[in-house]
Structure formats: C-alpha cells, structure tokens
Design an enzyme around this catalytic site. Sequence first.
Site, PDB file in Angstrom:
ATOM      1  N   GLY A  89       0.814  -1.215   0.000  1.00 29.50           N
ATOM      2  CA  GLY A  89       0.000   0.000   0.000  1.00 29.50           C
ATOM      3  C   GLY A  89       0.840   1.254   0.000  1.00 29.50           C
ATOM      4  O   GLY A  89       0.507   2.253   0.629  1.00 29.50           O
ATOM      5  N   SER A 143       1.482   3.636  -2.073  1.00 26.92           N
ATOM      6  CA  SER A 143       1.072   4.910  -2.668  1.00 26.92           C
ATOM      7  C   SER A 143      -0.023   5.607  -1.877  1.00 26.92           C
ATOM      8  O   SER A 143      -0.432   6.711  -2.220  1.00 26.92           O
ATOM      9  CB  SER A 143       0.608   4.707  -4.117  1.00 26.92           C
ATOM     10  OG  SER A 143      -0.549   3.896  -4.164  1.00 26.92           O
ATOM     11  N   GLY A 192      -1.820   7.165   1.844  1.00 28.68           N
ATOM     12  CA  GLY A 192      -1.397   8.239   2.745  1.00 28.68           C
ATOM     13  C   GLY A 192      -0.301   7.826   3.696  1.00 28.68           C
ATOM     14  O   GLY A 192       0.734   8.500   3.808  1.00 28.68           O
ATOM     15  N   ASP A 198      -2.095  -7.325  -6.994  1.00 31.24           N
ATOM     16  CA  ASP A 198      -3.377  -7.264  -6.297  1.00 31.24           C
ATOM     17  C   ASP A 198      -3.291  -8.248  -5.138  1.00 31.24           C
ATOM     18  O   ASP A 198      -3.316  -9.465  -5.324  1.00 31.24           O
ATOM     19  CB  ASP A 198      -4.515  -7.641  -7.245  1.00 31.24           C
ATOM     20  CG  ASP A 198      -5.881  -7.594  -6.572  1.00 31.24           C
ATOM     21  OD1 ASP A 198      -5.938  -7.384  -5.337  1.00 31.24           O
ATOM     22  OD2 ASP A 198      -6.887  -7.783  -7.269  1.00 31.24           O
ATOM     23  N   SER A 201      -2.559  -1.815  12.060  1.00 32.03           N
ATOM     24  CA  SER A 201      -3.940  -2.073  12.445  1.00 32.03           C
ATOM     25  C   SER A 201      -4.656  -0.737  12.563  1.00 32.03           C
ATOM     26  O   SER A 201      -4.559   0.107  11.677  1.00 32.03           O
ATOM     27  CB  SER A 201      -3.975  -2.864  13.758  1.00 32.03           C
ATOM     28  OG  SER A 201      -5.303  -3.149  14.151  1.00 32.03           O
ATOM     29  N   TYR A 204     -14.797  -3.321   9.194  1.00 30.47           N
ATOM     30  CA  TYR A 204     -13.441  -2.780   9.326  1.00 30.47           C
ATOM     31  C   TYR A 204     -12.858  -3.143  10.687  1.00 30.47           C
ATOM     32  O   TYR A 204     -11.709  -3.592  10.786  1.00 30.47           O
ATOM     33  CB  TYR A 204     -13.500  -1.262   9.148  1.00 30.47           C
ATOM     34  CG  TYR A 204     -12.151  -0.579   9.197  1.00 30.47           C
ATOM     35  CD1 TYR A 204     -11.266  -0.666   8.134  1.00 30.47           C
ATOM     36  CD2 TYR A 204     -11.773   0.177  10.307  1.00 30.47           C
ATOM     37  CE1 TYR A 204     -10.031  -0.026   8.172  1.00 30.47           C
ATOM     38  CE2 TYR A 204     -10.550   0.817  10.355  1.00 30.47           C
ATOM     39  CZ  TYR A 204      -9.684   0.714   9.285  1.00 30.47           C
ATOM     40  OH  TYR A 204      -8.466   1.339   9.328  1.00 30.47           O
ATOM     41  N   LYS A 207      -9.531  -5.404  11.876  1.00 34.68           N
ATOM     42  CA  LYS A 207      -8.453  -4.831  12.680  1.00 34.68           C
ATOM     43  C   LYS A 207      -8.341  -5.503  14.051  1.00 34.68           C
ATOM     44  O   LYS A 207      -7.232  -5.630  14.588  1.00 34.68           O
ATOM     45  CB  LYS A 207      -8.658  -3.325  12.826  1.00 34.68           C
ATOM     46  CG  LYS A 207      -8.593  -2.571  11.493  1.00 34.68           C
ATOM     47  CD  LYS A 207      -7.267  -2.777  10.765  1.00 34.68           C
ATOM     48  CE  LYS A 207      -7.157  -1.911   9.518  1.00 34.68           C
ATOM     49  NZ  LYS A 207      -5.848  -2.055   8.851  1.00 34.68           N
TER      50      LYS A 207
END
Length: 267
Positions: free
Chosen positions: A13, A15, A17, A66, A144, A158, A162
């Site tokens: 991940g 790219s 934030g 992916d 997490s 979600y 987590k």
Amino acid sequence: MTKLKKAVVLITGASGGFGQQLTRQLLEADSRLILTDINEDILRQRVAAIQTEVKTGEVLACLTSDLSDMQGCENLYHQVKALDTPVDILINNAGVAVFGRMDEIPSEKWEYLMQLNLLTPMRLSALFGAEMIARQQGHIVNISSLAGWTAIAGLSHYSASKFGLRGFSEGLFHEVKNYNVKVTAVYPFFSRTPILQAERFGTLAKDFQGVPEHLITDPSDVMRATIQGIIQNKLHVFPDATANRLHLLKRYFPPLVDWINNRLSRR
C-alpha cells in the site's frame, strides 16, 4: 533495537497516505525500499515526487500486485525473491474501509476488505516470516487501527479485520520471538488519508457527519511515531494522543468509550 540504515523494507500500500509517509521517512533514514501497490503508474509517480526532495536511501523496486487473494500475495513474494535481496522489515500497510450498517454493505465489498486487511498480512507474514525465522532476523509490522480495540457503528467489518490483525500480531509475536524476529502492531486513530473517503452505504451513511476535524491526525506525525516504535521493537504502538487515550479508556473505563462512540455515531 531495529536498525533502519541500509535495512531492506517491503511496504505494501505504498502509494496511500501512510505508505507515502513511510516511503519518505524511511528513505530519510537511509533504508532500501521495495514498494508495492495495485497501480504501478500512480506508485511510480508518487515515489518520483518524494525522491525529488529526499536524496538518501534507495528504492530497489516498485512492484504491482493485487494482494486481495493468495495468488496475488504469492506473486508479490516471487517478485521480491527475484530481486535476490532478503527482506529485513515487512510493513503490512495496505488496507481499505467501507462504512455502513452490516446488512446494507454489499457482500463483495466487505469480503474484499476482510481479504486485504486481515488475510493479506497473515499470508505475507507466513511467506516472508518463514525466511526471517530461517535467518533468525527480521521484523514484521502490521498497521492495524484503534478500530482494532473499539468499534463504532458503521465500521463493524473494518473493526473485525483490525481486531483480527491485533490478535494475529499478538500470537505471531509469541511464535517468532525465540527466532529473533520482532513483531509490531500499530493502532492509529483517524488520520488525514484517503481512507476517510471510504465508500458509504445505506442508513448510517445518510446521518453520519464524519469525524470531528480537530481529532483527525497528520499522517506524517503518525508514521514518525510508528517508525520510532519499530526501532524500539514495541509490540503495541499507539502513534497519536487520541489513540493512546481511547485505548486506555477502553481498557479501564469501557462505559465511557461506549458514550464517546454514541456521540460519534450521532454525528
């Protein structure tokens, strides 16, 4: 302590934030990075922008995969193996969110979330962790969320992912500690990343006004605290003041957290 200078760090991940901040700050720490995301063009553009400002460190590769199924995880593993450079630190950062009542979110949306947020870190930890155990050296980091400690209405799926990642991290810590492999789990509060614009569905989405602006954290600060936790080999890292406070309230004053959740749910 985990050393970052010249360490080979794999970031999923990359790219997003948090991923961009990890890339920037680890390059500043003179690490050697293997970066992956689902869109290679966007990844390369963002890495190039960072490298115009940060001249230390090294990007060994930008890889596309992916990661939402086992085949994608294995594909990434083989791409990294082809570089013939052992991974010192694996940072499982890739993740998504959806918001809505559990029965109003399309099943394909929350099932994809569970795959990427929970099963992907488990799969990659098994693939790369086996090599770390064999070398008796390495560090696995799972990003997490405070949602892994307390859940609010609209984030059931979600939070489930987590909570699961927190449990996996704790168990993994005890399984690999005798092989000199470290484990860190990170629990940030809501931060100013694209995940705040997650898809919303149904009844709850109509009424939800968002997280109070003054509570939203700066991803650069969050990842700076995260990196310090990695260096210090901490198992649990609460990288911002809100996450730390709410985690303590959840442990010692759970009714107060329920009251806070009710307030947030009504926003």
